[in-house]
Design a protein around this motif. Sequence first.
Motif, PDB file in Angstrom:
ATOM      1  N   SER A  33       0.848  -1.186   0.000  1.00 24.02           N
ATOM      2  CA  SER A  33       0.000   0.000   0.000  1.00 24.02           C
ATOM      3  C   SER A  33       0.884   1.237   0.000  1.00 24.02           C
ATOM      4  O   SER A  33       2.102   1.149   0.151  1.00 24.02           O
ATOM      5  CB  SER A  33      -0.924  -0.002   1.224  1.00 24.02           C
ATOM      6  N   HIS A  34       0.252   2.396  -0.145  1.00 21.29           N
ATOM      7  CA  HIS A  34       0.997   3.650  -0.192  1.00 21.29           C
ATOM      8  C   HIS A  34       0.853   4.420   1.113  1.00 21.29           C
ATOM      9  O   HIS A  34      -0.207   4.453   1.723  1.00 21.29           O
ATOM     10  CB  HIS A  34       0.507   4.507  -1.359  1.00 21.29           C
ATOM     11  N   VAL A  35       1.947   5.023   1.523  1.00 21.65           N
ATOM     12  CA  VAL A  35       1.975   5.821   2.737  1.00 21.65           C
ATOM     13  C   VAL A  35       1.558   7.251   2.408  1.00 21.65           C
ATOM     14  O   VAL A  35       1.982   7.816   1.403  1.00 21.65           O
ATOM     15  CB  VAL A  35       3.387   5.817   3.356  1.00 21.65           C
ATOM     16  N   ASP A  36       0.738   7.821   3.248  1.00 21.75           N
ATOM     17  CA  ASP A  36       0.287   9.197   3.061  1.00 21.75           C
ATOM     18  C   ASP A  36       1.394  10.151   3.488  1.00 21.75           C
ATOM     19  O   ASP A  36       1.647  10.357   4.676  1.00 21.75           O
ATOM     20  CB  ASP A  36      -0.980   9.435   3.893  1.00 21.75           C
ATOM     21  N   ALA A  37       2.091  10.721   2.520  1.00 22.99           N
ATOM     22  CA  ALA A  37       3.232  11.596   2.808  1.00 22.99           C
ATOM     23  C   ALA A  37       2.814  12.973   3.301  1.00 22.99           C
ATOM     24  O   ALA A  37       3.656  13.753   3.751  1.00 22.99           O
ATOM     25  CB  ALA A  37       4.107  11.741   1.569  1.00 22.99           C
ATOM     26  N   SER A  38       1.521  13.289   3.225  1.00 22.70           N
ATOM     27  CA  SER A  38       1.067  14.608   3.661  1.00 22.70           C
ATOM     28  C   SER A  38       0.981  14.719   5.177  1.00 22.70           C
ATOM     29  O   SER A  38       0.823  15.814   5.713  1.00 22.70           O
ATOM     30  CB  SER A  38      -0.302  14.927   3.042  1.00 22.70           C
ATOM     31  N   THR A  39       1.049  13.617   5.874  1.00 27.57           N
ATOM     32  CA  THR A  39       1.004  13.620   7.337  1.00 27.57           C
ATOM     33  C   THR A  39       2.250  12.956   7.900  1.00 27.57           C
ATOM     34  O   THR A  39       2.875  12.113   7.239  1.00 27.57           O
ATOM     35  CB  THR A  39      -0.239  12.877   7.867  1.00 27.57           C
ATOM     36  N   ASP A  40       2.607  13.329   9.116  1.00 27.69           N
ATOM     37  CA  ASP A  40       3.788  12.763   9.767  1.00 27.69           C
ATOM     38  C   ASP A  40       3.495  11.328  10.189  1.00 27.69           C
ATOM     39  O   ASP A  40       2.582  11.076  10.972  1.00 27.69           O
ATOM     40  CB  ASP A  40       4.157  13.611  10.983  1.00 27.69           C
ATOM     41  N   GLN A  41       4.274  10.392   9.686  1.00 21.87           N
ATOM     42  CA  GLN A  41       4.069   8.973   9.964  1.00 21.87           C
ATOM     43  C   GLN A  41       5.015   8.445  11.042  1.00 21.87           C
ATOM     44  O   GLN A  41       5.095   7.231  11.242  1.00 21.87           O
ATOM     45  CB  GLN A  41       4.269   8.176   8.672  1.00 21.87           C
ATOM     46  N   SER A  42       5.691   9.322  11.742  1.00 21.78           N
ATOM     47  CA  SER A  42       6.695   8.892  12.720  1.00 21.78           C
ATOM     48  C   SER A  42       6.105   8.023  13.824  1.00 21.78           C
ATOM     49  O   SER A  42       6.760   7.100  14.319  1.00 21.78           O
ATOM     50  CB  SER A  42       7.387  10.107  13.342  1.00 21.78           C
ATOM     51  N   SER A  43       4.872   8.314  14.215  1.00 26.49           N
ATOM     52  CA  SER A  43       4.255   7.538  15.296  1.00 26.49           C
ATOM     53  C   SER A  43       3.879   6.138  14.849  1.00 26.49           C
ATOM     54  O   SER A  43       3.693   5.246  15.679  1.00 26.49           O
ATOM     55  CB  SER A  43       3.004   8.263  15.822  1.00 26.49           C
ATOM     56  N   ARG A  44       3.767   5.928  13.537  1.00 26.96           N
ATOM     57  CA  ARG A  44       3.416   4.605  13.017  1.00 26.96           C
ATOM     58  C   ARG A  44       4.661   3.768  12.753  1.00 26.96           C
ATOM     59  O   ARG A  44       4.697   2.588  13.067  1.00 26.96           O
ATOM     60  CB  ARG A  44       2.588   4.749  11.733  1.00 26.96           C
ATOM     61  N   TYR A  45       5.682   4.401  12.178  1.00 29.84           N
ATOM     62  CA  TYR A  45       6.919   3.677  11.882  1.00 29.84           C
ATOM     63  C   TYR A  45       7.927   3.929  13.005  1.00 29.84           C
ATOM     64  O   TYR A  45       8.928   4.618  12.832  1.00 29.84           O
ATOM     65  CB  TYR A  45       7.465   4.115  10.522  1.00 29.84           C
ATOM     66  N   CYS A  46       7.613   3.345  14.158  1.00 31.74           N
ATOM     67  CA  CYS A  46       8.359   3.676  15.377  1.00 31.74           C
ATOM     68  C   CYS A  46       9.102   2.492  15.987  1.00 31.74           C
ATOM     69  O   CYS A  46       9.701   2.627  17.057  1.00 31.74           O
ATOM     70  CB  CYS A  46       7.409   4.267  16.423  1.00 31.74           C
ATOM     71  N   LEU A  47       9.081   1.342  15.338  1.00 35.53           N
ATOM     72  CA  LEU A  47       9.697   0.168  15.953  1.00 35.53           C
ATOM     73  C   LEU A  47      11.223   0.257  16.010  1.00 35.53           C
ATOM     74  O   LEU A  47      11.860  -0.557  16.686  1.00 35.53           O
ATOM     75  CB  LEU A  47       9.283  -1.110  15.213  1.00 35.53           C
ATOM     76  N   HIS A  48      11.816   1.245  15.318  1.00 34.64           N
ATOM     77  CA  HIS A  48      13.261   1.421  15.446  1.00 34.64           C
ATOM     78  C   HIS A  48      13.646   1.756  16.886  1.00 34.64           C
ATOM     79  O   HIS A  48      14.773   1.494  17.311  1.00 34.64           O
ATOM     80  CB  HIS A  48      13.745   2.544  14.509  1.00 34.64           C
ATOM     81  N   GLN A  49      12.685   2.319  17.644  1.00 32.39           N
ATOM     82  CA  GLN A  49      12.941   2.650  19.041  1.00 32.39           C
ATOM     83  C   GLN A  49      13.020   1.399  19.914  1.00 32.39           C
ATOM     84  O   GLN A  49      13.541   1.448  21.032  1.00 32.39           O
ATOM     85  CB  GLN A  49      11.839   3.567  19.573  1.00 32.39           C
ATOM     86  N   MET A  50      12.487   0.290  19.428  1.00 33.86           N
ATOM     87  CA  MET A  50      12.458  -0.955  20.193  1.00 33.86           C
ATOM     88  C   MET A  50      13.582  -1.905  19.787  1.00 33.86           C
ATOM     89  O   MET A  50      13.631  -3.039  20.264  1.00 33.86           O
ATOM     90  CB  MET A  50      11.106  -1.652  20.010  1.00 33.86           C
ATOM     91  N   ILE A  51      14.485  -1.468  18.915  1.00 31.07           N
ATOM     92  CA  ILE A  51      15.580  -2.325  18.473  1.00 31.07           C
ATOM     93  C   ILE A  51      16.716  -2.295  19.498  1.00 31.07           C
ATOM     94  O   ILE A  51      17.078  -1.236  20.013  1.00 31.07           O
ATOM     95  CB  ILE A  51      16.095  -1.863  17.098  1.00 31.07           C
ATOM     96  N   ASP A  52      17.265  -3.457  19.775  1.00 27.36           N
ATOM     97  CA  ASP A  52      18.451  -3.565  20.619  1.00 27.36           C
ATOM     98  C   ASP A  52      19.654  -3.191  19.759  1.00 27.36           C
ATOM     99  O   ASP A  52      20.329  -4.049  19.192  1.00 27.36           O
ATOM    100  CB  ASP A  52      18.561  -5.002  21.156  1.00 27.36           C
ATOM    101  N   THR A  53      19.903  -1.895  19.660  1.00 25.70           N
ATOM    102  CA  THR A  53      20.891  -1.377  18.718  1.00 25.70           C
ATOM    103  C   THR A  53      22.289  -1.919  18.979  1.00 25.70           C
ATOM    104  O   THR A  53      23.062  -2.150  18.037  1.00 25.70           O
ATOM    105  CB  THR A  53      20.919   0.162  18.778  1.00 25.70           C
ATOM    106  N   GLU A  54      22.616  -2.151  20.225  1.00 27.81           N
ATOM    107  CA  GLU A  54      23.957  -2.643  20.561  1.00 27.81           C
ATOM    108  C   GLU A  54      24.232  -3.999  19.911  1.00 27.81           C
ATOM    109  O   GLU A  54      25.367  -4.291  19.530  1.00 27.81           O
ATOM    110  CB  GLU A  54      24.103  -2.743  22.079  1.00 27.81           C
ATOM    111  N   ASN A  55      23.200  -4.826  19.787  1.00 23.09           N
ATOM    112  CA  ASN A  55      23.374  -6.163  19.223  1.00 23.09           C
ATOM    113  C   ASN A  55      22.868  -6.285  17.792  1.00 23.09           C
ATOM    114  O   ASN A  55      22.863  -7.384  17.231  1.00 23.09           O
ATOM    115  CB  ASN A  55      22.661  -7.186  20.119  1.00 23.09           C
ATOM    116  N   LEU A  56      22.442  -5.175  17.199  1.00 19.70           N
ATOM    117  CA  LEU A  56      22.029  -5.169  15.802  1.00 19.70           C
ATOM    118  C   LEU A  56      23.253  -5.423  14.918  1.00 19.70           C
ATOM    119  O   LEU A  56      24.318  -4.852  15.129  1.00 19.70           O
ATOM    120  CB  LEU A  56      21.402  -3.814  15.462  1.00 19.70           C
TER     121      LEU A  56
END
Length: 232
Positions: A33-56
């Motif tokens: 599907s297509h993402v609506d670029a007219s609105t901020d999607q940061s709250s939807r694409y937020c799983l980067h905050q849950m990544i264990d970056t040290e072990n990525l």
Amino acid sequence: KAEGNYCFLNGELQESIMSCGGDGGGGCCDGHSHVDASTDQSSRYCLHQMIDTENLQCLNESTPGSCKLVFRPWSERLSSDSFVESDCDEELLFNVPFTGVVRVKGIVLIGGEAESRPTKIRLFRNREFMTFDQAGAEADQEIELCPDPNGLIEYSLKPTKFGSVSHLSIHISSNAGGETSRVHYIGLRGDFIEPFRSKVVLANYEIRPQASDHQAGSDSIESGFNQTAASK
């Protein structure tokens, strides 16, 4: 309406504003599907905050640790300065551990230009720190990628496969014909379910030993000593 391209956006069927033709393969709404670029999607694409970056980690990256740069906020997806590029061939294998259990609903990927653009990804769930040999197994989902320089195409993941994920492996298996592959951004949409339960070992310690608690043991020791002495 028979003509034109359509896709699902926010649960509604809408006319597409972007063509997905070319060498990407597939129709415009073939599994994405297509993402609506007219609105901020940061709250939807937020799983980067849950990544264990040290072990990525990412296998076959030309610059060690560069994979950590591509998992970032959606609002920063168009930055061309941050990317990971493969080393000796077109393959990349991301091993993405999370800090808890998550539900991954969709993925957005911005690849490099021209022939360095990935054309296919293979996804595996809960197979910690896979190798390329292990990536030869059947994937939980395979996705053919369309050209998407603006990060506006989302590929939906199977709810039955990615509803409870603690580790996600993303295998880029092919590109548009280049010797190496380049990835600028990976966005993950979903929900955080629960943190990992800490494994705590409980032990009872005596602050002040009580003589009565050890009386039976003392008597047993004394009795055993007397019996030993009497037998000599």
